[in-house]
Structure formats: C-alpha cells, structure tokens
Design an enzyme around this catalytic site. Structure first.
Site, PDB file in Angstrom:
ATOM      1  N   CYS A 143       1.853   8.950   6.784  1.00  0.00           N
ATOM      2  CA  CYS A 143       0.948   9.567   7.943  1.00  0.00           C
ATOM      3  C   CYS A 143       1.644  10.706   8.706  1.00  0.00           C
ATOM      4  O   CYS A 143       2.764  10.946   8.425  1.00  0.00           O
ATOM      5  CB  CYS A 143       0.761   8.510   9.142  1.00  0.00           C
ATOM      6  SG  CYS A 143       2.220   7.836   9.975  1.00  0.00           S
ATOM      7  N   HIS A 157       6.717   1.744  10.979  1.00  0.00           N
ATOM      8  CA  HIS A 157       6.083   2.030   9.446  1.00  0.00           C
ATOM      9  C   HIS A 157       7.223   1.810   8.515  1.00  0.00           C
ATOM     10  O   HIS A 157       8.346   2.030   8.889  1.00  0.00           O
ATOM     11  CB  HIS A 157       5.364   3.452   9.570  1.00  0.00           C
ATOM     12  CG  HIS A 157       4.352   3.568  10.084  1.00  0.00           C
ATOM     13  ND1 HIS A 157       3.331   4.568   9.953  1.00  0.00           N
ATOM     14  CD2 HIS A 157       3.768   3.039  11.342  1.00  0.00           C
ATOM     15  CE1 HIS A 157       2.344   4.475  10.571  1.00  0.00           C
ATOM     16  NE2 HIS A 157       2.343   3.520  11.621  1.00  0.00           N
ATOM     17  N   CYS A 179       5.175   9.783   9.945  1.00  0.00           N
ATOM     18  CA  CYS A 179       6.199   9.620   8.902  1.00  0.00           C
ATOM     19  C   CYS A 179       6.336  10.856   8.373  1.00  0.00           C
ATOM     20  O   CYS A 179       7.738  11.224   8.042  1.00  0.00           O
ATOM     21  CB  CYS A 179       5.958   8.568   8.044  1.00  0.00           C
ATOM     22  SG  CYS A 179       5.766   6.929   8.821  1.00  0.00           S
ATOM     23  N   GLU A 225       8.192   3.926   5.953  1.00  0.00           N
ATOM     24  CA  GLU A 225       8.984   4.889   6.083  1.00  0.00           C
ATOM     25  C   GLU A 225      10.033   5.099   7.083  1.00  0.00           C
ATOM     26  O   GLU A 225      11.082   5.371   6.635  1.00  0.00           O
ATOM     27  CB  GLU A 225       7.903   6.093   5.727  1.00  0.00           C
ATOM     28  CG  GLU A 225       7.091   6.039   4.574  1.00  0.00           C
ATOM     29  CD  GLU A 225       5.798   5.564   5.024  1.00  0.00           C
ATOM     30  OE1 GLU A 225       4.820   5.908   4.353  1.00  0.00           O
ATOM     31  OE2 GLU A 225       5.789   4.865   5.981  1.00  0.00           O
TER      32      GLU A 225
END
Length: 155
Positions: free
Chosen positions: A82, A52, A85, A54
């Site tokens: 999410c 992801h 993260c 992040e």
C-alpha cells in the site's frame, strides 16, 4: 534459497495472520541470505492501522541490525504494498521489493501509483513482481470468502 523460497516464508507469515482473523498478508526481510525480519498483519489485534506485515518486518529488521538503513535488504511481501508501506520502504532504503499478488485497489507499486520508483525521491527500490502470485492471491481470496460466508450466517 531463492525468491520462491523466501516468498513461501512470507506466506507462512500470512497464514499466521489468517489464523488470527487478520487479513492474511505476510512479509520477510532478507539480508545476505538470512531472514532478519518477519511480519504479518496485526491491525485488528493491536488496534493500529500501521501494523501492516511489511511495516512490522522492516521494524524488526532495523532493530536487529541496529540501523534504520536497510539498503542491503530485500523485502518479500505476499501482496503489492500500500502507499504507507511503499513509502516506508523508500524511507528504510530497502534495496529490492519482491511481491506476490497485485493489489488493484490499494497497490502503490504497480497498480494505482508507483511510490517506490518515484524519480523525485532520493532513493528508489528495485521491484520484482508476481512471485508465487497465485498462492499469494489464493490465501486472501479464501479469507474474504470465509468472511462473507460468516456474515451471511450471522444475518
């Protein structure tokens, strides 16, 4: 630079993901006015569900600092993080999270749950939400509209 300026940098990262056919989410990590980590979704390309925006931005920032503790850093994300993260932000000791658009289906900061401010954890993250929210939501909407249109054509 201020919050909208750094969020525009995160949006540039989101555009990179969009151009690659990835869900267009971007992130940057800032320390003392300098961007020290950048990331955009690479889940499909890397075949890695942890890739992801992040996560990639925090990993880069930690490598550049030579320390996993990012307690003087602000993470800018185009969308509400999410659970994975958000949990990583607590583990990396991110000081502040600034995000653009809410994520009512998977958001783990304000929408579904609040991982980053959970009082039972030994670290909590300050949160600023809604920075350039319309622009951040627009790129994701555009991506999924195009994806649905392609699926109609393919059928």
């Amino acid at each position: 630079m201020d919050h909208p300026d750094y969020m525009r940098e995160a949006l540039l990262e989101a555009q990179k993901a969009y151009d690659l056919g990835e869900v267009p989410i971007g992130a940057v990590v800032v320390r003392e006015g300098q961007i020290i980590g950048r990331g955009h979704n690479l889940r499909e390309i890397l075949a890695d569900s942890s890739a992801h925006a992040e996560m990639l931005a925090m990993r880069e920032a930690a490598r550049r600092l030579g320390d996993w503790r990012l307690n003087e850093c602000t993470l800018y994300s185009t969308i509400e993080p999410c659970p994975m993260c958000a949990g990583a932000m607590v583990q990396f000791r991110i000081k502040t999270l600034v995000y653009g658009a809410a994520d009512p289906k998977a958001g783990a900061v304000d929408s579904i749950m609040d991982v980053v401010r959970e009082p039972r954890f030994n670290h909590r993250v300050e949160v600023i939400s809604g920075v350039l929210a319309e622009e951040c939501a627009a790129i994701i909407k555009r991506f999924f509209q195009a994806l649905r249109q392609r699926h109609k054509i393919d059928k």
